[in-house]
Design a protein around this motif. Structure first.
Motif, PDB file in Angstrom:
ATOM      1  N   PRO A 242       0.947  -1.125   0.015  1.00 17.56           N
ATOM      2  CA  PRO A 242      -0.039  -0.061   0.033  1.00 17.56           C
ATOM      3  C   PRO A 242       0.901   1.013  -0.018  1.00 17.56           C
ATOM      4  O   PRO A 242       1.979   1.472   0.508  1.00 17.56           O
ATOM      5  N   ALA A 243       0.282   2.186  -0.588  1.00 16.81           N
ATOM      6  CA  ALA A 243       1.284   3.489  -0.932  1.00 16.81           C
ATOM      7  C   ALA A 243       1.801   4.125   0.395  1.00 16.81           C
ATOM      8  O   ALA A 243       2.981   4.453   0.502  1.00 16.81           O
ATOM      9  N   PRO A 244       1.052   4.258   1.807  1.00 14.26           N
ATOM     10  CA  PRO A 244       1.747   4.701   2.815  1.00 14.26           C
ATOM     11  C   PRO A 244       3.098   4.081   3.189  1.00 14.26           C
ATOM     12  O   PRO A 244       4.028   4.375   3.808  1.00 14.26           O
ATOM     13  N   LEU A 245       3.013   2.476   3.105  1.00 11.58           N
ATOM     14  CA  LEU A 245       3.887   1.857   3.503  1.00 11.58           C
ATOM     15  C   LEU A 245       5.116   1.870   2.348  1.00 11.58           C
ATOM     16  O   LEU A 245       6.596   1.982   2.955  1.00 11.58           O
ATOM     17  N   VAL A 246       4.916   1.917   1.360  1.00 13.01           N
ATOM     18  CA  VAL A 246       5.967   1.943   0.167  1.00 13.01           C
ATOM     19  C   VAL A 246       6.590   3.584   0.295  1.00 13.01           C
ATOM     20  O   VAL A 246       7.798   3.594   0.571  1.00 13.01           O
ATOM     21  N   SER A 247       5.744   4.546   0.652  1.00 11.89           N
ATOM     22  CA  SER A 247       6.315   5.740   0.691  1.00 11.89           C
ATOM     23  C   SER A 247       7.368   5.626   1.998  1.00 11.89           C
ATOM     24  O   SER A 247       8.469   6.581   2.147  1.00 11.89           O
ATOM     25  N   ALA A 248       6.963   4.927   3.019  1.00  8.71           N
ATOM     26  CA  ALA A 248       7.848   4.879   4.424  1.00  8.71           C
ATOM     27  C   ALA A 248       9.085   4.339   3.910  1.00  8.71           C
ATOM     28  O   ALA A 248      10.127   4.694   4.348  1.00  8.71           O
ATOM     29  N   VAL A 249       9.128   3.386   3.055  1.00 11.71           N
ATOM     30  CA  VAL A 249      10.411   2.491   2.604  1.00 11.71           C
ATOM     31  C   VAL A 249      11.052   3.530   1.676  1.00 11.71           C
ATOM     32  O   VAL A 249      12.373   3.380   2.123  1.00 11.71           O
TER      33      VAL A 249
END
Ligand code: PMP
Ligand code: GLN
Length: 379
Positions: A242-249
């Protein structure tokens, strides 16, 4: 980081180089990946793709990653916000843990575990809660449901799951994954899945945890070109989710490597788009090598445990009089000219793996045959 010393892979490959032994230790193939991919890399290098790519990866590769996930695993993702290209799966694992964990958070994992897991968890100041995989009555590696349930608690931030599993060759079944998913939902935790061997399942099927109910929104799925396309030295991996997790990575990756492998990214995109025949041929080739090595190791007197996936197989050294895998592997090159890896080093509870060693079969058949004929000298 002082306790981490030197990885077993470096130690055993150095031993193989020094002694001229056949190296079935560190897992890397001895033949090149698909010609189309190699040609695309050469073309990209000559064509000037030699500067920083965009942080999430070049668009053509991000599209190829999502198309591949859709084709094989039925997962639908947005290539613009739900994918990040990383410096191998290793960076994706480290960045995911650093992104999701605060100091003191707990990470549930299965031991034996790939050695970078413990290091990445420590780098994040988090604490690992390993659940032990043990050979069951059929020889398959299994875990105890009560032990897994007990590993989850108030500080659990995520479960770190590797299937197909290195070093055991275990492929987690749908029932096992259902239980893991149930616990993630119940404790509202994230999951980080290391699926670098997604195309190396020999009998059953690979099931991404993210495909189970309620898991897509809480899972970062990691893979790498290194295994599927026999290019371990390229270090092109990725994480999807999901975008929020990928953005955190991505936020973490900015300061680990920023970007990586500019001219190799278009080549991996070509490889991911190869027809199904490439992938089935790759699996079939490794299945043949597994069968060859398993029968050879059995003939040589080792008690071989089933390998359902990956390019590794483990064996019990006790029938050959061995008791300690580390000692056995250090002596093996002198005794018969072969290198293997003791799996003991991948456990917190080292007793559980003391008598087990791992062989890699991502090698030419003649190399496997040579290793087997040398191992037969042990009896
Ligand atoms: N996870 C597992 C289970 C592995 O076996 C490997 C192999 N090196 C990696 C991660 C690392 O992959 P990469 O080389 O793409 O960093
Ligand atoms: N994944 C490979 C293995 O398990 C190589 C790992 C490494 O060299 N760091 O053997």
């Amino acid at each position: 980081m002082r306790p981490f010393g030197t990885t077993i892979f470096s130690e055993m490959s150095a031993l193989a180089a020094r002694t001229g032994a056949v190296n079935l230790g560190q897992g890397f193939p001895d033949t090149d990946g698909p010609a189309e991919m190699l040609a695309a890399a050469a073309e990209a290098l000559a064509g000037g793709a030699n500067q920083y790519p965009p942080l999430p990866g070049i668009p053509v590769l991000r599209h190829a990653i999502t198309a591949h996930e859709q084709r094989f695993w039925g997962l639908t993702r947005d290539p613009d916000s739900e994918v990040v290209v990383t410096a191998g799966a290793t960076e994706a694992i480290a960045a995911a843990i650093l992104a999701l964990c605060e100091p003191g958070d707990e990470v549930v994992c299965f031991e034996p575990y790939y050695d970078s897991y413990a290091a990445s968890i420590t780098l994040a100041g988090a604490i690992r809660r390993p659940v032990t995989l043990r050979p069951g009555p059929s020889g398959r590696y299994e875990f105890d449901e009560a032990e897994l349930r007990a590993a989850f608690g108030g500080r659990t931030r995520l479960v770190l799951l590797n299937t197909p599993h290195n070093p055991t060759g275990k492929v987690f079944t749908r029932a096992e994954l259902d239980l893991i998913a149930e616990l993630c939902r119940e404790h509202d935790t994230y999951a980080v899945t290391d699926e670098v061997y997604e195309h190396l399942v020999f009998e059953s099927e690979h099931v991404p945890l993210a495909s189970l109910p309620g898991m897509r929104e809480r899972t970062l799925r990691i893979s790498s070109a290194g295994k599927t396309f026999s290019c371990t030295g390229w270090k092109v991996g990725w994480a999807t989710g999901p975008a929020p997790l990928v953005s955190a990575v991505q936020r973490v990756k900015q300061f680990l490597t920023f970007v990586n492998a500019g001219p190799l990214q278009p080549a991996v995109a070509v490889a991911l788009g190869l027809p199904d025949a490439y992938f089935t041929g790759f699996t079939a080739g490794l299945r043949e090598r597994r069968d060859r090595l398993v029968s050879g190791l059995t003939d040589a007197g080792l008690a071989v445990l089933p390998s359902e996936g990956t390019y590794f197989v483990t064996a019990d050294i006790r029938p050959l009089g061995g008791t300690d895998g580390i000692e056995f592997c250090r002596e093996l090159p002198d005794r018969c000219g072969v290198v293997a890896v003791p799996t003991q080093v991948f456990y917190d509870h080292q007793d559980a793996g003391r008598h087990l060693i791992r062989f890699a079969f991502c090698k030419r058949l003649d190399v496997i045959d040579e290793a087997v004929s040398r191992l037969k000298k042990l009896t």
